[in-house]
Design an enzyme around this catalytic site. Structure first.
Site, PDB file in Angstrom:
ATOM      1  CB  THR A 173     -59.813  67.134 133.817  1.00 49.38           C
ATOM      2  OG1 THR A 173     -58.898  66.779 132.788  1.00 49.38           O
ATOM      3  CG2 THR A 173     -60.124  65.893 134.643  1.00 49.38           C
ATOM      4  NE  ARG A 201     -50.525  63.082 129.358  1.00 53.34           N
ATOM      5  CZ  ARG A 201     -51.464  63.622 130.132  1.00 53.34           C
ATOM      6  NH1 ARG A 201     -52.732  63.522 129.800  1.00 53.34           N
ATOM      7  NH2 ARG A 201     -51.146  64.247 131.236  1.00 53.34           N
ATOM      8  CB  VAL A 202     -52.729  57.316 129.839  1.00 53.05           C
ATOM      9  CG1 VAL A 202     -53.824  57.244 130.892  1.00 53.05           C
ATOM     10  CG2 VAL A 202     -53.152  56.554 128.588  1.00 53.05           C
ATOM     11  CG  ASP A 204     -54.136  62.901 136.998  1.00 55.49           C
ATOM     12  OD1 ASP A 204     -54.093  63.428 135.867  1.00 55.49           O
ATOM     13  OD2 ASP A 204     -54.811  63.375 137.925  1.00 55.49           O
ATOM     14  CB  THR A 224     -58.570  68.737 137.656  1.00 59.23           C
ATOM     15  OG1 THR A 224     -58.171  69.475 136.481  1.00 59.23           O
ATOM     16  CG2 THR A 224     -58.894  69.719 138.761  1.00 59.23           C
ATOM     17  N   GLY A 225     -55.330  68.433 137.013  1.00 62.00           N
ATOM     18  CA  GLY A 225     -54.060  69.145 136.990  1.00 62.00           C
ATOM     19  C   GLY A 225     -53.094  68.475 136.044  1.00 62.00           C
TER      20      GLY A 225
END
Ligand code: ASP
Length: 305
Positions: A173, A201-202, A204, A224-225
């Protein structure tokens, strides 16, 4: 201290020096420096923070090494569904988009949504209609195809797993935070999400306050994560709140959220942040995070591990 600041990331995760060869590593470093350069040239010519973060993220979206735009991972159906967000710390206006296909640069769509839609968050086919109306560039599926990503997808399919791009072998990301010469802050983040994801699916990334946030009174943050953890922890806004209501510095707030709260909850990842004085933080609780920033001495810096 410079009169402008900029930091970018290309994803955090299990990035090990042992699994990287020299050529691969220099490919990542060059891509990060190019994106930093794209943002820097906006800021150095007196451009706005929002234009700088957009330019940096477009450069990363166009690079197949990262899980955003062209390099986006495959969904369960073998497609690409992308999410992105931008936020302007001066006006606190924001634009976000989720689950879009075929739009070459999702961050440009997020920016168009912020400026021209009268809304904050658009998703799926409606968002694509809006992109068409705004004249954004579309690409067919072959543009987003990458053999390595396809291989990752096949492995995930066979294992019946939904894998985070950055806990696999390739990471990615992307995001940017900037402070311009007028002292305005901005943040932008863009992603292809998780390999083999389904059911729309979405994560953060496009959720304002979770993966992306900017306010001129506190900070600009891009995360990011593992998105599910970042969503529940409202990570980006939590950093801002700790600064606003508890008087923590950017560094204290980022450490608290990423190294204590998130790590304690089992959430892998990191963030980049800037405060109103232009202090820069690049924090992660994983082995590495692709990142680059402009130092106080106005030099371009890049790091991975
Ligand atoms: N946070 C992103 C998501 O969960 C993934 C990433 O940072 O690579 O969609």
């Amino acid at each position: 201290m410079n009169n402008f600041s900029l930091a970018i990331h290309g994803g955090a995760g299990t990035i090990l020096k042992s699994s990287m060869d020299e050529q691969k590593e220099s490919g990542y470093r060059n891509a990060l420096l190019n994106a930093l350069g794209a943002g820097r040239s906006v800021l150095q010519n007196g451009g706005s923070a929002i234009d700088a973060v957009t330019a940096a993220v477009v450069s990363l979206e166009d690079c197949p090494l990262f899980n955003a735009g062209k390099g986006s991972v495959f969904t369960h159906e073998g497609l690409h569904e992308m999410d992105a967000a931008v936020m302007d710390g001066n006006t606190r206006s924001a634009g976000a988009v989720a689950g879009i296909r075929s739009v070459k640069n999702p961050v440009l769509l997020a920016r168009e949504i912020m400026i021209h839609s009268g809304h904050v968050f658009l998703a799926g086919m409606g968002a694509e209609d809006f992109a068409r109306n705004r004249g954004l560039t579309f690409e067919d599926d072959s543009y987003f195809h990458d053999d390595f990503r396809y291989q990752q997808f096949q492995e995930a399919l066979q294992a019946g797993k939904v894998t985070l791009d950055h806990t696999d072998r390739k990471f990615g990301t992307v995001g940017a935070v900037a402070r311009d010469v007028s002292g305005n802050l901005a943040a932008a983040t863009s992603t292809g999400g998780m390999t083999n994801k389904r059911y729309g699916r979405v994560g953060d990334t496009p959720v304002i306050g979770a993966g992306t946030y900017a306010s001129n009174s506190t900070c600009a943050i891009s995360c990011t994560g593992h998105g599910e953890y970042f969503l529940r922890a409202v990570v980006a806004y939590d950093v801002s709140c700790l600064m606003e209501y508890k008087g923590l510095s950017l560094k204290e707030a980022c450490h608290k959220v990423i190294l204590e709260k998130l790590a304690g909850a089992g959430g892998d990842g990191g963030l980049i942040g800037l405060d109103t004085a232009g202090n820069t933080m690049l924090v992660f609780n994983t082995e590495g995070m692709y990142r680059a920033w402009i130092s106080e001495a106005n030099e371009d810096c890049v790091a991975i591990y």
